[in-house]
Design a protein around this motif. Sequence first.
Motif, mmCIF file in Angstrom:
data_model
loop_
_atom_site.group_PDB
_atom_site.id
_atom_site.type_symbol
_atom_site.label_atom_id
_atom_site.label_comp_id
_atom_site.label_asym_id
_atom_site.label_seq_id
_atom_site.Cartn_x
_atom_site.Cartn_y
_atom_site.Cartn_z
ATOM 1 N N SER A 7 0.843 -1.186 0.000
ATOM 2 C CA SER A 7 0.000 0.000 0.000
ATOM 3 C C SER A 7 0.877 1.234 0.000
ATOM 4 O O SER A 7 2.028 1.205 0.387
ATOM 5 N N THR A 8 0.302 2.355 -0.446
ATOM 6 C CA THR A 8 1.082 3.562 -0.646
ATOM 7 C C THR A 8 1.564 4.178 0.654
ATOM 8 O O THR A 8 2.464 5.004 0.646
ATOM 9 N N ASP A 9 0.970 3.802 1.816
ATOM 10 C CA ASP A 9 1.400 4.400 3.069
ATOM 11 C C ASP A 9 2.573 3.663 3.698
ATOM 12 O O ASP A 9 3.070 4.069 4.746
ATOM 13 N N GLU A 10 3.040 2.590 3.103
ATOM 14 C CA GLU A 10 4.196 1.868 3.607
ATOM 15 C C GLU A 10 5.474 2.487 3.045
ATOM 16 O O GLU A 10 5.465 3.075 1.959
ATOM 17 N N PRO A 11 6.586 2.382 3.782
ATOM 18 C CA PRO A 11 7.853 2.924 3.281
ATOM 19 C C PRO A 11 8.244 2.261 1.966
ATOM 20 O O PRO A 11 7.971 1.077 1.746
ATOM 21 N N SER A 12 8.866 3.022 1.109
ATOM 22 C CA SER A 12 9.366 2.459 -0.145
ATOM 23 C C SER A 12 10.595 1.608 0.128
ATOM 24 O O SER A 12 11.201 1.682 1.210
ATOM 25 N N LEU A 13 10.975 0.815 -0.850
ATOM 26 C CA LEU A 13 12.168 -0.009 -0.710
ATOM 27 C C LEU A 13 13.394 0.863 -0.464
ATOM 28 O O LEU A 13 14.244 0.544 0.385
ATOM 29 N N THR A 14 13.503 1.972 -1.184
ATOM 30 C CA THR A 14 14.639 2.880 -0.993
ATOM 31 C C THR A 14 14.685 3.397 0.441
ATOM 32 O O THR A 14 15.757 3.445 1.062
ATOM 33 N N GLU A 15 13.523 3.774 0.987
ATOM 34 C CA GLU A 15 13.468 4.267 2.368
ATOM 35 C C GLU A 15 13.834 3.173 3.365
ATOM 36 O O GLU A 15 14.534 3.427 4.364
ATOM 37 N N LEU A 16 13.398 1.946 3.090
ATOM 38 C CA LEU A 16 13.732 0.836 3.978
ATOM 39 C C LEU A 16 15.230 0.563 3.980
ATOM 40 O O LEU A 16 15.826 0.298 5.032
ATOM 41 N N ILE A 17 15.844 0.623 2.814
ATOM 42 C CA ILE A 17 17.282 0.362 2.730
ATOM 43 C C ILE A 17 18.067 1.461 3.437
ATOM 44 O O ILE A 17 19.044 1.194 4.154
ATOM 45 N N GLU A 18 17.642 2.716 3.251
ATOM 46 C CA GLU A 18 18.299 3.820 3.954
ATOM 47 C C GLU A 18 18.140 3.662 5.469
ATOM 48 O O GLU A 18 19.084 3.881 6.236
ATOM 49 N N ARG A 19 16.961 3.285 5.900
ATOM 50 C CA ARG A 19 16.723 3.092 7.329
ATOM 51 C C ARG A 19 17.548 1.925 7.860
ATOM 52 O O ARG A 19 18.038 1.963 8.999
ATOM 53 N N SER A 20 17.724 0.887 7.043
ATOM 54 C CA SER A 20 18.509 -0.265 7.484
ATOM 55 C C SER A 20 19.943 0.137 7.795
ATOM 56 O O SER A 20 20.568 -0.399 8.715
ATOM 57 N N SER A 21 20.481 1.083 7.034
ATOM 58 C CA SER A 21 21.843 1.549 7.275
ATOM 59 C C SER A 21 21.950 2.225 8.641
ATOM 60 O O SER A 21 22.893 1.984 9.406
ATOM 61 N N GLU A 22 20.966 3.055 8.976
ATOM 62 C CA GLU A 22 20.948 3.727 10.278
ATOM 63 C C GLU A 22 20.835 2.705 11.415
ATOM 64 O O GLU A 22 21.574 2.766 12.405
#
Length: 221
Positions: free
Chosen positions: A11-26
Amino acid sequence: MADAVQGSNHSTDEPSLTELIERSSELKGQLVAFAQSPRFDRWLTPVQLEAAGPERHLDEGEAVRSMDRFILRHRLPDGSTVVDRFVAGRRDLTAVDQEMLLGWREPVEGIFEMQRKEGDAVVLLNLVDDLVYRAYSNVGRAAFRGVSRGGFLHTCLVPVHSADGAWLVSGAMARYPRSSATKIARAALGLATSRPELVFRNPEKIEQGWQRMREDRAAFI
């Protein structure tokens, strides 16, 4: 050959893959700092000494791998992992953060053949479980520079649970050229023999194992 790459439908309210990968780094940086805190010294030090071997030499790659194994898989006296304790102690984590972090407790270690590159991802065939993975790095496509089609990687992958079929490289990544195919095949066989649980991630391999047992039993009788 089974396939671990699947499509995604979010669904559109879930984080995008790019956002998830960036968050994974943090999150990974915070998790490593947490594991290196004095509270874990009594358990981390023996793990690192074992990895160093009798020569007491631990190169950078093995140091990263041993730390990764300790964080994701090492069982502390109460049965929990470092990841479990990190999640339990962080009330600021979102549900998506928690899902991703807890998913990292199930890493896939393997020796992978590079099949192709797709944007920021690489499509890898795991020579141990014969499954295909679409993998990303939280440092971007530069992580896969110098790895060409037909080359090999020895690394661990962890799932991005909110993005079906997406995996992240975790820990050290050793690269080998296509010319190392014979050596790599022996290494993959050795890994599969010493750690059969890696093979049986693939349900087809489980069925093959049972079939072989049935055939051996019939032949014995």
